[in-house]
Design an enzyme around this catalytic site. Structure first.
Site, PDB file in Angstrom:
ATOM      1  N   CYS A 162     -13.774  44.522  20.299  1.00 19.67           N
ATOM      2  CA  CYS A 162     -14.593  44.843  21.218  1.00 19.67           C
ATOM      3  C   CYS A 162     -13.965  44.742  22.673  1.00 19.67           C
ATOM      4  O   CYS A 162     -13.114  43.947  22.921  1.00 19.67           O
ATOM      5  CB  CYS A 162     -15.766  43.763  21.643  1.00 19.67           C
ATOM      6  SG  CYS A 162     -16.870  43.979  22.678  1.00 19.67           S
TER       7      CYS A 162
ATOM      8  N   LYS B 242     -12.251  43.899  11.879  1.00 22.45           N
ATOM      9  CA  LYS B 242     -12.143  45.214  12.573  1.00 22.45           C
ATOM     10  C   LYS B 242     -11.432  44.828  13.888  1.00 22.45           C
ATOM     11  O   LYS B 242     -11.692  43.833  14.704  1.00 22.45           O
ATOM     12  CB  LYS B 242     -13.671  45.620  12.764  1.00 22.45           C
ATOM     13  CG  LYS B 242     -13.721  46.959  13.134  1.00 22.45           C
ATOM     14  CD  LYS B 242     -15.143  47.415  13.216  1.00 22.45           C
ATOM     15  CE  LYS B 242     -15.298  48.625  13.920  1.00 22.45           C
ATOM     16  NZ  LYS B 242     -15.395  48.704  15.314  1.00 22.45           N
TER      17      LYS B 242
END
Ligand SMILES: Cc1cc2nc3c(=O)[nH]c(=O)nc-3n(C[C@H](O)[C@H](O)[C@H](O)COP(=O)(O)O)c2cc1C
Length: 370
Positions: free
Chosen positions: A126, A167
């Site tokens: 993010c 991720k």
């Protein structure tokens, strides 16, 4: 709930989630905060009579700070937990956690697994400033040893049958440490690694560097799932050539081509059909209203879908340009050439859809109640 109870309750064959290294094409639907809520996941995975071609979904991120998250937070962001961790079409939904502290991350993962998560995905990609300034998301890429300890703590906290995946982006400001980052995720016990082929500093700007993913592949034994700007079948082919990856995650590309997952599997699908696309958006609005979103929130979500889908086709861009300035949902639906009744299914038993909302924002706060 036991596997047998889940099967009995939901008629699901409780089976392990698809893996990127299993035979066949692995195509995950990317998590997008404020976009891929459960209504969207449910809609997309139900396309073509539940044969959408989507292998796996990942929930929007659940922010973990100092304490373990509360069950109601996990259930709000991933209501699929209450039905065996799968969409109604049976596609597994991994719960995504975002945080920098191993202990609360581990506690939250354990709780998610207990509630029925078929897998836990950890977000180290993010790029949001607020998140990065509070020790979450891509900022952790700067210290790969922390990746190992967070992934390790989560891995130890959940049953072996629940995959823990990671991720990331290529790195903070370059891909020099990508091999080290990938190796740290593997050393922590990640089962596979999804890489958005951009750095944190790039945010979403071009170019996407699919070729850099080969570096990560060479550094680890676990499968690497390619992500970033995979919007057409041709993109998937070029990415496979450049990265050597054979498993993919698709986010924004699905907003313009919701049928891409089927096309990629060689199933016959026309590229863009205005009537079908509008009907899908109408159905999305209908489902949002049915599940308690207000008209303004539903309008915001439609605009968001069109904004992200606009690069795919000039026709979608034209719709977006026309609809983005409209102040009401009925006007937007009229522009989509849908009648209001197209978006007003009868309320579910015991539920009354709200027609007005005080929340205009297109964000998680406007996500429909499960
Ligand atoms: C609006 C938006 C929200 C996102 N939210 C998340 C998120 O919650 N978790 C995450 O791992 N990635 C998130 N991403 C990144 C996507 O999952 C994906 O990595 C990125 O969009 C690149 O893939 P794409 O080009 O297929 O969209 C978000 C992206 C967008 C555009």
């Amino acid at each position: 709930m036991s596997d047998a109870a889940v099967e009995a309750a939901f008629g699901l064959r409780h089976r392990a989630a698809p893996r990127p290294d299993a035979p066949g094409l692995f195509l995950a639907l990317a998590p997008m905060d404020g976009v891929t809520d459960w209504v969207y996941r449910d809609l997309l995975t139900s396309l073509a009579d539940d044969q959408s071609g989507i292998s796996l979904c990942v929930s929007e991120f659940v922010r973990v700070t100092r304490d373990r998250v509360q069950p109601h937070v996990l259930r709000r962001i991933c209501p699929e937990l209450d039905r065996g961790g799968r969409t109604r079409a049976g596609v597994p939904v991994f719960v995504q956690l975002l945080g920098g502290e191993p202990e609360p991350m581990a506690g939250s993962a354990a709780l998610a697994a207990e509630l029925g998560a078929p897998g836990i995905d950890i977000n180290f990609g993010c790029p949001a400033k607020t998140v990065n300034n509070h020790d979450g998301g891509a900022t952790i890429l700067k210290t790969p040893c922390r990746i190992e300890s967070i992934v390790g703590a989560v891995r130890r906290a959940v049953p072996a049958s629940v995959p823990v995946t990671v991720k990331i982006r290529l790195g903070w400001d370059g891909s020099d440490r990508l091999a080290e980052i990938a190796a740290a995720a593997e050393a922590g016990g990640a089962e596979w690694l999804t890489i958005h082929a951009r750095t944190r500093l790039q945010l979403y700007r071009p170019p996407v560097a699919w070729d850099a993913l080969a570096k990560a592949r060479l550094a680890v034994r676990m499968p690497v799932v390619a992500n970033g700007d995979l919007c057409t079948e041709a993109d998937l082919r070029r990415c496979a050539e450049q990265s050597g990856c054979h498993a993919f995650m698709i986010g924004r590309g699905a907003m313009g081509r919701p049928w891409l997952f089927r096309q990629a599997r060689g199933l016959p699908e026309p590229d863009y059909e205005p009537v079908r696309f509008s009907a899908l958006l109408g159905e999305y609005a209908a489902r949002l209203l049915l599940h308690g979103a207000g008209e303004r929130a539903a309008l915001g979500r439609l605009k968001q879908w069109l904004r992200l889908g606009a690069p795919a086709f000039a026709e979608i861009d034209a719709l977006f340009q026309a609809i983005k300035v409209l102040p009401s949902l009925p006007q937007a639906l009229a522009r989509l050439q849908l009648r209001p009744e197209d978006t007003q299914p009868p309320p579910a038993p015991g539920r009354r859809p709200r027609r007005e909302s005080s929340s205009p924002a297109v964000d998680r706060a406007s996500a429909p109640a499960p």
